[in-house]
Motif scaffolding. Sequence first.
Motif, PDB file in Angstrom:
ATOM      1  N   GLY A 119     -41.397  -1.610 -51.605  1.00  9.43           N
ATOM      2  CA  GLY A 119     -40.319  -1.908 -51.430  1.00  9.43           C
ATOM      3  C   GLY A 119     -38.796  -0.658 -51.808  1.00  9.43           C
ATOM      4  O   GLY A 119     -38.985  -0.604 -52.421  1.00  9.43           O
ATOM      5  N   TYR A 120     -38.377  -1.046 -50.764  1.00 13.92           N
ATOM      6  CA  TYR A 120     -36.739  -0.151 -50.989  1.00 13.92           C
ATOM      7  C   TYR A 120     -35.543  -0.734 -50.098  1.00 13.92           C
ATOM      8  O   TYR A 120     -35.940  -1.403 -49.405  1.00 13.92           O
ATOM      9  N   ASP A 121     -34.822  -1.140 -50.916  1.00 10.46           N
ATOM     10  CA  ASP A 121     -33.096  -1.712 -50.428  1.00 10.46           C
ATOM     11  C   ASP A 121     -32.056  -0.601 -50.605  1.00 10.46           C
ATOM     12  O   ASP A 121     -31.561   0.304 -51.212  1.00 10.46           O
ATOM     13  N   PHE A 122     -32.220  -0.649 -48.828  1.00 14.56           N
ATOM     14  CA  PHE A 122     -30.427   0.160 -48.499  1.00 14.56           C
ATOM     15  C   PHE A 122     -30.035  -0.061 -48.859  1.00 14.56           C
ATOM     16  O   PHE A 122     -29.210  -1.183 -49.516  1.00 14.56           O
ATOM     17  N   SER A 123     -28.433   1.106 -49.237  1.00 21.54           N
ATOM     18  CA  SER A 123     -26.807   0.591 -49.697  1.00 21.54           C
ATOM     19  C   SER A 123     -26.236  -0.352 -48.970  1.00 21.54           C
ATOM     20  O   SER A 123     -25.483  -1.487 -49.074  1.00 21.54           O
ATOM     21  N   LEU A 124     -27.061  -0.345 -47.659  1.00 23.32           N
ATOM     22  CA  LEU A 124     -26.381  -1.818 -46.760  1.00 23.32           C
ATOM     23  C   LEU A 124     -27.243  -3.155 -46.392  1.00 23.32           C
ATOM     24  O   LEU A 124     -28.618  -2.557 -47.461  1.00 23.32           O
TER      25      LEU A 124
END
Length: 333
Positions: A268-273
């Motif tokens: 999983g990856y959380d973007f800055s948005l």
Amino acid sequence: MRKLKNSISLACVAMLLAVPVTAAESGAGKIEIVKGVTLSGLVEVEGSYVDTEDGSSTDLSLATFELDLDAKVTDWLRAHAVLLYEEDGDDDLIVDEAYIRMKKEEMPFFAEAGRMTQAFGNFATGMVSDPLTLELGETKHHATLRVGYEADPFTASVAVMKGDVQKIGKEDINTIVASISAAGEVNESIRYGLGASYISNIADTDGLQESYDSSFGETSDFVGGYSIYGIAGFGSFDFRVEYLAAAGEFSDGDMAGLKPQAYNFEIGYDFSLPLHFALRYAGAEDFGIEEQYGATLAYDLAEQATVALEYLHQKNDDLAKSDMVTLQLAMEF
């Protein structure tokens, strides 16, 4: 009779919601309706498109409605209950969980008694669809006595329950569930979670019970099961892996001679948005599904509301393939 049960369930919810909400929110996803009593819930609506070798189909559903109630009587005694509706279930509003928990804040030991989901498996996911490990290993709707230990970062417990799959001619409390886990943060950027669990009668999981319908829920011998999992977080990345399996082959029932097992791996990856991305690769043996992979992209409409788009490809043991696209709108309250 079914309409009557639904009416009673809905009436109970209506009475619960009729209580005046005079207090402010007590935390994310929890509202204090009276002193010591908090209410929270979840609504998930899904639209899907499925393409198989035999054709395609579309669907629109209220996938999940969940209502959680927590009541704290003293500083060491509380009750927890969950009403749940799932369209892919029996299409009824049911008591999913209802138990009493005893634990002093300054003490690491606890006891729980009532109906609860067993502490077998972890099932963490960043996807819309459930992981195959959950499909195989989730164990719900059993009255249970559970005792354990909680002190950061460790949790350990042992539980006993009366399973629906029984030894021939028996009606006993027959299943033990044991689990141990550790979770925490090394620093602001590094997180971890590790755990293992064991069940003495894996035939009683939701995914395997039906294989004993033809024998009226009776077996000549219990088969145990185990699960191991690991979770690691590095900044915006999360890695999840779990393996869940029967400890041996079944001796009877529709699964006779088989040893079901499943695994799930996700990144999983959380973007800055407020944007989240997840990738999955999963598979199983002796459970109808050979391989599964896909991705989910989710956007936070608000702090407790998300819209997500998922693509999932699946290949079954008979080599039949399917592709599914799901759009989900979910909100917690």
